[in-house]
Design an enzyme around this catalytic site. Structure first.
Site, PDB file in Angstrom:
ATOM      1  N   GLU A   1       7.417   0.963   5.252  1.00  0.00           N
ATOM      2  CA  GLU A   1       6.824  -0.068   6.097  1.00  0.00           C
ATOM      3  C   GLU A   1       7.085  -1.410   5.423  1.00  0.00           C
ATOM      4  OE1 GLU A   1       2.574   0.417   6.611  1.00  0.00           O
ATOM      5  OE2 GLU A   1       2.401  -1.368   7.886  1.00  0.00           O
TER       6      GLU A   1
ATOM      7  N   HIS B   1       3.856   7.146   3.709  1.00  0.00           N
ATOM      8  CA  HIS B   1       4.767   5.998   3.617  1.00  0.00           C
ATOM      9  C   HIS B   1       4.329   5.046   2.515  1.00  0.00           C
ATOM     10  CE1 HIS B   1       1.768   4.321   6.600  1.00  0.00           C
ATOM     11  NE2 HIS B   1       1.974   3.195   5.938  1.00  0.00           N
TER      12      HIS B   1
ATOM     13  N   HIS C   1       0.821  -1.210   0.000  1.00  0.00           N
ATOM     14  CA  HIS C   1       0.000   0.000   0.000  1.00  0.00           C
ATOM     15  C   HIS C   1       0.854   1.258   0.000  1.00  0.00           C
ATOM     16  CE1 HIS C   1       0.402  -0.769   4.453  1.00  0.00           C
ATOM     17  NE2 HIS C   1       0.482   0.559   4.532  1.00  0.00           N
TER      18      HIS C   1
HETATM   19  C1  LIG Z   1      -1.128   0.438  10.864  1.00  0.00           C
HETATM   20  C2  LIG Z   1      -0.866   0.926   9.522  1.00  0.00           C
HETATM   21  C3  LIG Z   1      -0.493  -0.217   8.567  1.00  0.00           C
HETATM   22  O1  LIG Z   1      -0.428   0.035   7.374  1.00  0.00           O
HETATM   23  O2  LIG Z   1      -0.311  -1.387   9.017  1.00  0.00           O
HETATM   24  C4  LIG Z   1       0.167   2.023   9.436  1.00  0.00           C
HETATM   25  O3  LIG Z   1       0.779   2.199   8.433  1.00  0.00           O
HETATM   26  S1  LIG Z   1       0.347   3.050  10.798  1.00  0.00           S
HETATM   27  C5  LIG Z   1       1.324   4.434  10.197  1.00  0.00           C
HETATM   28  C6  LIG Z   1       1.702   5.342  11.295  1.00  0.00           C
HETATM   29  N1  LIG Z   1       2.834   4.790  12.033  1.00  0.00           N
HETATM   30  C7  LIG Z   1       4.114   5.230  11.852  1.00  0.00           C
HETATM   31  O4  LIG Z   1       4.376   6.133  11.073  1.00  0.00           O
HETATM   32  C8  LIG Z   1       5.184   4.579  12.712  1.00  0.00           C
HETATM   33  C9  LIG Z   1       6.571   4.920  12.317  1.00  0.00           C
HETATM   34  N2  LIG Z   1       6.795   6.342  12.371  1.00  0.00           N
HETATM   35  C10 LIG Z   1       7.641   6.936  13.263  1.00  0.00           C
HETATM   36  O5  LIG Z   1       8.243   6.257  14.097  1.00  0.00           O
HETATM   37  C11 LIG Z   1       7.795   8.412  13.219  1.00  0.00           C
HETATM   38  O6  LIG Z   1       6.637   8.998  12.627  1.00  0.00           O
HETATM   39  C12 LIG Z   1       9.029   8.874  12.451  1.00  0.00           C
HETATM   40  C13 LIG Z   1      10.321   8.387  13.162  1.00  0.00           C
HETATM   41  C14 LIG Z   1       9.059   8.419  11.001  1.00  0.00           C
HETATM   42  C15 LIG Z   1       9.041  10.405  12.449  1.00  0.00           C
HETATM   43  O7  LIG Z   1       8.965  10.812  13.762  1.00  0.00           O
HETATM   44  P1  LIG Z   1       8.704  12.323  14.128  1.00  0.00           P
HETATM   45  O8  LIG Z   1       7.543  12.818  13.313  1.00  0.00           O
HETATM   46  O9  LIG Z   1       8.646  12.476  15.606  1.00  0.00           O
HETATM   47  O10 LIG Z   1      10.024  12.933  13.690  1.00  0.00           O
HETATM   48  P2  LIG Z   1      10.400  14.322  13.113  1.00  0.00           P
HETATM   49  O11 LIG Z   1       9.219  15.183  12.797  1.00  0.00           O
HETATM   50  O12 LIG Z   1      11.411  14.843  14.051  1.00  0.00           O
HETATM   51  O13 LIG Z   1      11.054  13.866  11.764  1.00  0.00           O
HETATM   52  C16 LIG Z   1      12.407  13.536  11.631  1.00  0.00           C
HETATM   53  C17 LIG Z   1      12.750  13.774  10.163  1.00  0.00           C
HETATM   54  O14 LIG Z   1      12.056  12.795   9.390  1.00  0.00           O
HETATM   55  C18 LIG Z   1      11.187  13.432   8.462  1.00  0.00           C
HETATM   56  N3  LIG Z   1       9.952  12.680   8.361  1.00  0.00           N
HETATM   57  C19 LIG Z   1       9.073  12.444   9.342  1.00  0.00           C
HETATM   58  N4  LIG Z   1       8.045  11.717   8.890  1.00  0.00           N
HETATM   59  C20 LIG Z   1       8.298  11.483   7.575  1.00  0.00           C
HETATM   60  C21 LIG Z   1       7.605  10.803   6.548  1.00  0.00           C
HETATM   61  N5  LIG Z   1       6.452  10.210   6.797  1.00  0.00           N
HETATM   62  N6  LIG Z   1       8.143  10.754   5.308  1.00  0.00           N
HETATM   63  C22 LIG Z   1       9.336  11.361   5.068  1.00  0.00           C
HETATM   64  N7  LIG Z   1      10.049  12.031   6.007  1.00  0.00           N
HETATM   65  C23 LIG Z   1       9.519  12.093   7.244  1.00  0.00           C
HETATM   66  C24 LIG Z   1      10.958  14.823   9.031  1.00  0.00           C
HETATM   67  O15 LIG Z   1      10.637  15.720   8.001  1.00  0.00           O
HETATM   68  C25 LIG Z   1      12.283  15.118   9.671  1.00  0.00           C
HETATM   69  O16 LIG Z   1      13.204  15.549   8.697  1.00  0.00           O
HETATM   70  P3  LIG Z   1      14.022  16.916   8.856  1.00  0.00           P
HETATM   71  O17 LIG Z   1      14.800  16.712  10.129  1.00  0.00           O
HETATM   72  O18 LIG Z   1      14.874  16.962   7.638  1.00  0.00           O
HETATM   73  O19 LIG Z   1      12.982  17.993   8.948  1.00  0.00           O
HETATM   74 CO   LIG Z   2       0.848   1.450   6.462  1.00  0.00          CO
END
Ligand SMILES: C[C@H](C(=O)O)C(=O)SCCNC(=O)CCNC(=O)[C@H](O)C(C)(C)COP(=O)(O)OP(=O)(O)OC[C@H]1O[C@@H](n2cnc3c(N)ncnc32)[C@H](O)[C@@H]1OP(=O)(O)O
Ligand SMILES: [Co+2]
Length: 134
Positions: free
Chosen positions: A130, A79, A7
């Protein structure tokens, strides 16, 4: 190692409006919204012939997508999810290759009731990745 594109996820500020857009304007098959508290998201599944789109909206106080929505108030692609045959082997390979596995490194059960892991966007061309057990 990676297999099918499972996805693409899009974070949206207004889930009913995004659902209507995909259903009525784009003519896609959409699901009812599903709350996933362990992931901090509410998701609507859009089924396409060859893959899925997930429309995501924050759920609860500590959603991992809250910051993304603050930075991108109109929403945006959040993502992409690739299938892998063996999630633990994939995780170990990512670690060996120096890529950051997010969270505690243990797979969680994802939206499709299968184990998932997330990889840091800074290690993958600026794209949050992911991995889902096929
Ligand atoms: C259940 C379902 C499923 O399908 O199964 C899902 O998908 S659930 C989907 C939701 N779950 C998740 O997203 C879980 C994993 N995500 C995470 O752990 C976190 O969101 C993370 C680590 C990616 C980002 O954490 P955060 O937002 O606190 O961090 P920051 O805002 O400080 O971001 C750190 C740097 O990464 C960049 N950044 C953050 N998010 C993204 C993204 N989605 N795509 C691209 N870059 C990204 C920011 O711009 C920043 O860059 P710069 O420093 O250059 O500005
Ligand atoms: Co997902």
């Amino acid at each position: 190692m990676i297999g099918k594109l499972n996805h693409v996820a899009i974070v949206v500020p207004d889930l009913p409006a995004a659902t209507a857009l995909y259903r009525d304007t784009l003519g896609a098959a959409v699901s009812q919204p599903v709350d996933l508290p362990p992931h901090g998201v509410t998701v609507v599944f859009v089924t396409l012939p060859n893959t899925k789109i997930e429309l995501l909206h924050p759920f609860g106080e500590k959603s991992p997508i809250a910051g993304f929505l603050e930075k991108n108030p109109s929403g945006g692609i959040h993502h992409i999810c690739y299938e892998v045959d063996d999630i633990l082997a994939a995780r170990d390979r990512m670690k060996e290759q120096g890529a950051r596995v997010l969270g505690d490194g243990e797979p969680k059960i994802g939206a499709h009731d299968k184990p998932v892991l997330f990889l840091h966007p800074k290690d993958f061309c600026g794209t949050l990745v992911e991995l889902e057990q096929a």
